[in-house]
Design an enzyme around this catalytic site. Sequence first.
Site, short mmCIF file in Angstrom:
data_model
loop_
_atom_site.label_atom_id
_atom_site.label_comp_id
_atom_site.label_asym_id
_atom_site.label_seq_id
_atom_site.Cartn_x
_atom_site.Cartn_y
_atom_site.Cartn_z
N GLU A 1 0.81 -1.22 0.00
CA GLU A 1 0.00 0.00 0.00
C GLU A 1 0.85 1.27 0.00
O GLU A 1 0.34 2.36 0.28
CB GLU A 1 -0.96 -0.03 1.19
CG GLU A 1 -1.91 -1.22 1.08
CD GLU A 1 -2.91 -1.32 2.21
OE1 GLU A 1 -2.83 -0.50 3.14
OE2 GLU A 1 -3.76 -2.22 2.15
N LYS B 1 -15.71 -1.51 3.05
CA LYS B 1 -15.03 -2.00 1.85
C LYS B 1 -16.09 -2.59 0.93
O LYS B 1 -16.72 -3.58 1.26
CB LYS B 1 -14.02 -3.09 2.21
CG LYS B 1 -12.80 -2.61 3.00
CD LYS B 1 -11.96 -3.80 3.42
CE LYS B 1 -10.64 -3.35 4.04
NZ LYS B 1 -9.92 -4.51 4.65
#
Length: 434
Positions: A210, A344
Amino acid sequence: MVIKKVHSRQIFDSRGNPTVEVDLWTDKGMFRAAVPSGASTGIYEALEMRDKDAKNYHGKTLFNAVGNVNKIIAPALVDKKMDEKDQTAVDNFLLALDGTENKNKLGANAILGVSLAVCKAGAAAKGVPLYRHIADLAGNKEVILPVPAFNVINGGSHAGNKLAMQEFMILPTGAKNFTEAMKMGTEVYHHLKSVIKKKYGQDACNVGDEGGFAPNILDNKEGLELLKTAIANAGYTAEIEIGMDVAASEFCKEKKYDLDFKNPDSNPNDWLTSDQLADVYKDFVKNYPVVSIEDPFDQDDWEAYTKMTKDMDIQIVGDDLLVTNPKRVQKGIDLKAANALLLKVNQIGSVTESIQACKMSQDAGWGVMVSHRSGETEDTFIADLVVGLCTGQIKTGAPCRSERLAKYNQILRIEEELGDKAVFAGKKFRNPLK
């Protein structure tokens, strides 16, 4: 307006794994959506359909999911002449077409790709930006720009270091607007690189999935110390707070927690009970400006969550615990097992269910943090989602790697478009609508 054509294909995510992309056509043109994929996945997430053919892409191909879009969903949607503006009707039709609890017939990745593309087409049909369309779907009159939670140190399943806890994040809650929050975040990121390089050498500046740094440290407190130093060096001690994603399910063994889980010879005598791990968190909060902890315990350790939420006055975020599933969110609310939801879209698999989980959480007085996945694409849907849902906080990685910056850059564009009507969550990031 009606949906005229739908086509899916296999593309690649930011980890080089196959993922699903969907193109959808209406009279307004073509609308494209790509589906992300997680590494530290909760066992209660909706099914991400993979072919499991070991000879192809290590078993990660998606030809069945893509085929389900092209051969089942596409003809059904076109035949129904569905209105792309009616997101709920389209999503309910897709759920009925699948007919299973966790979308294991068609695949959550197949359904979500279509759902996201429909949402983009719906905004175009109404002649409004995507974030406005999402706000309408959620019943929000306002839109709010979020505080970015930059994941600047990676551990856990996102990095090849010894660090057990997965994400160490900086939140520029003291910024005046999103543009200034980006300035603070990027400056601290570069200071952090210098601090890590000086202390551990150039190799320690390698980045994880990330975009955060992945220094080979074992002590989680050292990660917090590095952040504290970088924030101070950047001159933002008063403006930036810290968040963590522990992803404790990844190192839960026999109902205990192994902070040395990447060592195959870790000592079981050192494994911690839930209460001992809670004491570790209390120490973090006492000594560092930690305002948010995600997944502090295993996804089935409801009792530990409830106790920590009662005992600590910080944001306790449920990710693997809740998996954006309205049923599990309701259980969390009933048990007071957290005070925030990590949202999410690919955990539940449709825009409508994501909005439902968000609204349930907000109505209960909870915070909501919109999130990317570690396997991302250049799709920027969640940038518009966080603004339209007014959640006030988003995590989509470090200010590094284009699939992460794509989302942050889209929020910058939205802020510019809103002009003097732009509202930034800032210190109210937990409950920006209050």
